[in-house]
Design a protein around this motif. Structure first.
Motif, PDB file in Angstrom:
ATOM      1  N   ASP A 101       0.823  -1.214   0.000  1.00 17.42           N
ATOM      2  CA  ASP A 101       0.000   0.000   0.000  1.00 17.42           C
ATOM      3  C   ASP A 101       0.856   1.262   0.000  1.00 17.42           C
ATOM      4  OD1 ASP A 101       0.684  -0.585   2.725  1.00 17.42           O
ATOM      5  OD2 ASP A 101      -0.944   0.706   3.423  1.00 17.42           O
ATOM      6  N   LEU A 102       2.047   1.190   0.562  1.00 19.62           N
ATOM      7  CA  LEU A 102       2.966   2.327   0.522  1.00 19.62           C
ATOM      8  C   LEU A 102       3.710   2.369  -0.813  1.00 19.62           C
ATOM      9  CD1 LEU A 102       4.113   4.719   2.074  1.00 19.62           C
ATOM     10  CD2 LEU A 102       5.745   3.155   3.140  1.00 19.62           C
ATOM     11  N   ALA A 103       4.231   1.246  -1.252  1.00 19.59           N
ATOM     12  CA  ALA A 103       4.966   1.181  -2.523  1.00 19.59           C
ATOM     13  C   ALA A 103       4.079   1.581  -3.703  1.00 19.59           C
ATOM     14  CB  ALA A 103       5.527  -0.223  -2.732  1.00 19.59           C
ATOM     15  N   ALA A 104       2.811   1.244  -3.633  1.00 21.69           N
ATOM     16  CA  ALA A 104       1.878   1.561  -4.725  1.00 21.69           C
ATOM     17  C   ALA A 104       1.766   3.055  -4.958  1.00 21.69           C
ATOM     18  CB  ALA A 104       0.503   0.976  -4.417  1.00 21.69           C
ATOM     19  N   ARG A 105       2.066   3.849  -3.932  1.00 19.22           N
ATOM     20  CA  ARG A 105       1.985   5.307  -4.064  1.00 19.22           C
ATOM     21  C   ARG A 105       3.045   5.860  -5.006  1.00 19.22           C
ATOM     22  NH1 ARG A 105      -0.852   7.549   1.162  1.00 19.22           N
ATOM     23  NH2 ARG A 105      -0.804   9.408  -0.134  1.00 19.22           N
ATOM     24  N   ASP A 106       4.028   5.014  -5.377  1.00 22.68           N
ATOM     25  CA  ASP A 106       5.045   5.417  -6.351  1.00 22.68           C
ATOM     26  C   ASP A 106       4.411   5.601  -7.731  1.00 22.68           C
ATOM     27  OD1 ASP A 106       7.675   6.147  -6.862  1.00 22.68           O
ATOM     28  OD2 ASP A 106       8.307   4.118  -7.325  1.00 22.68           O
ATOM     29  N   GLY A 107       3.288   4.930  -7.959  1.00 23.44           N
ATOM     30  CA  GLY A 107       2.490   5.176  -9.149  1.00 23.44           C
ATOM     31  C   GLY A 107       2.901   4.470 -10.420  1.00 23.44           C
ATOM     32  N   GLU A 108       3.838   3.536 -10.357  1.00 18.31           N
ATOM     33  CA  GLU A 108       4.335   2.949 -11.595  1.00 18.31           C
ATOM     34  C   GLU A 108       4.210   1.437 -11.717  1.00 18.31           C
ATOM     35  OE1 GLU A 108       7.973   4.509 -13.352  1.00 18.31           O
ATOM     36  OE2 GLU A 108       8.185   5.657 -11.513  1.00 18.31           O
ATOM     37  N   ASN A 109       3.954   0.734 -10.655  1.00 13.02           N
ATOM     38  CA  ASN A 109       3.987  -0.717 -10.706  1.00 13.02           C
ATOM     39  C   ASN A 109       2.638  -1.312 -10.318  1.00 13.02           C
ATOM     40  OD1 ASN A 109       6.938   0.256  -9.589  1.00 13.02           O
ATOM     41  ND2 ASN A 109       7.043  -1.218 -11.237  1.00 13.02           N
TER      42      ASN A 109
END
Length: 151
Positions: A101-109
């Motif tokens: 849920d935190l990594a998803a905020r990077d917006g690319e994967n």
């Protein structure tokens, strides 16, 4: 439009006085090459709401870790101001403990595994440039932000 002019238009639009406004500097989001989209377009679309930086980079470059409440003027690749963002949260977390849920905020994967693979490449590039070792438990500075003003 200069950064100073852009900042003044932001202050006017938000009814802020110069002496009360927070100005933390300028940011440039580099081209990521992901399906032809740039980091900036992901930020402006709202898909990207976080950045991830190795903690070691801050230490080696003698930079302070950002804090919530900092406000930045975002520049495009030609150094034209296009938006203003506010840092809403900063967390230091080991790489191997970053949840999807935190990594998803990077917006690319589309999943955690893909994000981790891409982030490992980035970490290794940073490590080569700055001179530190990348480990699975390397500390990562995660900045969550929101766009608060646009051109």
């Amino acid at each position: 439009m200069t950064t100073a002019e852009f900042w003044k238009s932001y202050l006017k639009a938000t009814n802020q006085k110069t002496e009360n406004a927070v100005y933390s500097g300028e940011l440039v989001f580099e081209d990521s090459g992901f399906t032809g989209k740039t980091q900036l377009s992901l930020v402006l679309s709202g898909a990207k709401t976080a950045t991830f930086t190795p903690f070691d980079s801050f230490e080696i470059n003698r930079e302070t870790i950002p804090v919530a409440g900092e406000v930045y003027v975002v520049l495009d690749s030609e150094e034209e101001p296009v938006a203003i963002l506010e840092v809403t949260n900063v967390t230091v977390i080991p790489f191997n403990e970053i949840p999807w849920d935190l990594a998803a905020r990077d917006g690319e994967n589309e999943n955690l595994s893909d994000w981790q693979d891409k982030m490992r490449e980035f970490l290794e590039d940073e490590a080569d440039l700055c001179g530190f070792e990348v480990r699975e438990d390397s500390k990562i500075v995660c900045e969550i932000f929101r766009v608060i003003y646009r051109k």
